[in-house]
Design an enzyme around this catalytic site. Structure first.
Site, short mmCIF file in Angstrom:
data_model
loop_
_atom_site.label_atom_id
_atom_site.label_comp_id
_atom_site.label_asym_id
_atom_site.label_seq_id
_atom_site.Cartn_x
_atom_site.Cartn_y
_atom_site.Cartn_z
N LYS A 52 9.73 46.65 23.53
CA LYS A 52 10.43 45.73 24.43
C LYS A 52 11.86 45.49 23.95
O LYS A 52 12.82 45.51 24.73
CB LYS A 52 9.68 44.40 24.52
CG LYS A 52 8.38 44.50 25.30
CD LYS A 52 7.50 43.26 25.14
CE LYS A 52 6.13 43.50 25.77
NZ LYS A 52 5.17 42.42 25.53
N GLN A 96 4.64 37.06 22.23
CA GLN A 96 3.74 38.22 22.31
C GLN A 96 2.29 37.75 22.16
O GLN A 96 1.95 37.05 21.20
CB GLN A 96 4.10 39.23 21.21
CG GLN A 96 3.27 40.50 21.24
CD GLN A 96 3.45 41.32 22.52
OE1 GLN A 96 4.57 41.49 23.02
NE2 GLN A 96 2.36 41.82 23.07
N ASP A 119 7.41 36.00 30.88
CA ASP A 119 6.15 36.59 31.33
C ASP A 119 5.54 35.88 32.53
O ASP A 119 4.52 36.32 33.05
CB ASP A 119 5.13 36.54 30.18
CG ASP A 119 5.11 37.83 29.36
OD1 ASP A 119 5.59 38.86 29.89
OD2 ASP A 119 4.63 37.80 28.22
#
Ligand code: NAD
Length: 286
Positions: A52, A96, A119
């Site tokens: 990422k 994460q 997210d």
């Protein structure tokens, strides 16, 4: 059968993001910035974070990564999130997952400013998505919807069966399809007679993580298959339905399908980059 090429689609989207970032910088403005927090040293999580961060930088955006030991006190994690929430140079924050078991993941995700929630997993963003007014969309569902629309696959009025009801994939995908006027059946591990349902579907989206979940003959002729799952097997990476063993039969039966690998997977990271750029733009309007 048309192969829905997620790799090519993701490449094009990333190219467009890079161009837009370049033009932002040409105007003398700062580039968008993502902050990633990883707690613990799981190999797979480390590799996702690296990928990422590298993608973000390759598109001209900035990325700061915070790698914390897995005995980091929860209070320190909240303090870090709080400082990133208030940092005017940080547009998007990603924690994460999975966090180590001893953390309250939902509470920590909710401590992110929902306008920086890369997210789309903050309670506020989940709620807005359900109301049909998403501020930010979770990356994999957004990637699925983008693949359907860019490949000219009509959703309105069609019957979609979504298999899997996780907060990350299945549930938000079903919500987005409902908003696009599909008729949606959401299946999960308690669903009985799954093939009876999938045989009625125009679009089947599988995100269960079970190789061989359905056979090609469990899908209607001419249907579309979006296989989200990534299963590591002796055959290599396979989906819930798509694999080297089934692709020939699928090819004869379906109108379109995403391969595994190279289908939904590459779209997830492209959509994350898209979210970072969008949050930058929405933040600078305020
Ligand atoms: P999860 O384990 O959180 O959820 C799995 C869901 O599938 C659950 O709701 C469960 O009820 C359902 N399920 C399990 N077995 C089933 C069965 N036999 N019949 C019907 N439903 C069943 O997983 P997740 O995070 O949603 O991920 C699902 C899959 O998608 C995994 O293979 C994961 O690797 C993959 N994934 C891919 C991407 C991508 O970018 N392509 C992103 C996220 C997840």
């Amino acid at each position: 059968m048309k192969i829905i090429d997620g790799k090519a689609c993701a490449l094009q989207i990333k190219g467009e993001i890079a161009q837009e970032v370049e033009s932002i910088k040409m105007r003398g403005l700062r580039p968008p910035q993502l902050a990633i927090i990883l707690v613990g040293n799981r190999e797979d999580s480390l590799s996702y974070v690296r990928s990422k961060a590298n993608t973000c930088r390759s598109l001209g955006m900035e990325c700061q990564t915070h790698l914390l030991p897995d005995d980091t006190p929860e209070a320190d994690l909240y303090a870090l999130v709080d400082s990133l929430n208030h940092d005017a140079y940080v547009d998007a924050i990603l924690i994460q997952l999975p966090l180590p078991d001893h953390y309250d993941s939902a509470r920590i995700l909710d401590s992110i400013d929902y306008r920086k929630d890369a997210d789309g997993l903050h309670l506020m963003n989940v709620g807005l998505l359900h109301l049909g007014e998403p501020y930010v969309m979770p990356c994999t569902p957004k990637g699925i919807l983008t693949l359907l629309s860019t490949n000219g696959i009509e959703v309105a009025g069609r019957h979609a069966v979504v298999i899997g009801r996780s907060q990350l994939v299945g549930e938000p995908t079903a919500q987005l399809l409902i908003r696009k006027n599909a008729t949606v059946t959401l299946c999960h591990s308690h669903t009985r007679n799954l093939p009876e349902l999938t045989r009625l579907a125009d679009i089947v989206i599988t995100a269960a993580g079970h190789p061989g979940l359905l056979k090609p003959e469990d899908l209607k002729e001419g249907a579309v298959l979006i296989d989200v799952a990534i299963n590591r097997t002796e055959e290599g990476l396979v989906g819930d339905v798509y694999s080297p063993a089934t692709c020939e039969a699928l090819d004869k039966r379906l109108s379109a399908a995403t391969p595994v690998p190279g289908g939904v997977g590459p779209m997830t990271i492209a959509m994350l980059m898209n979210n970072v750029l969008d949050m930058y733009k929405m933040g600078s309007r305020e």
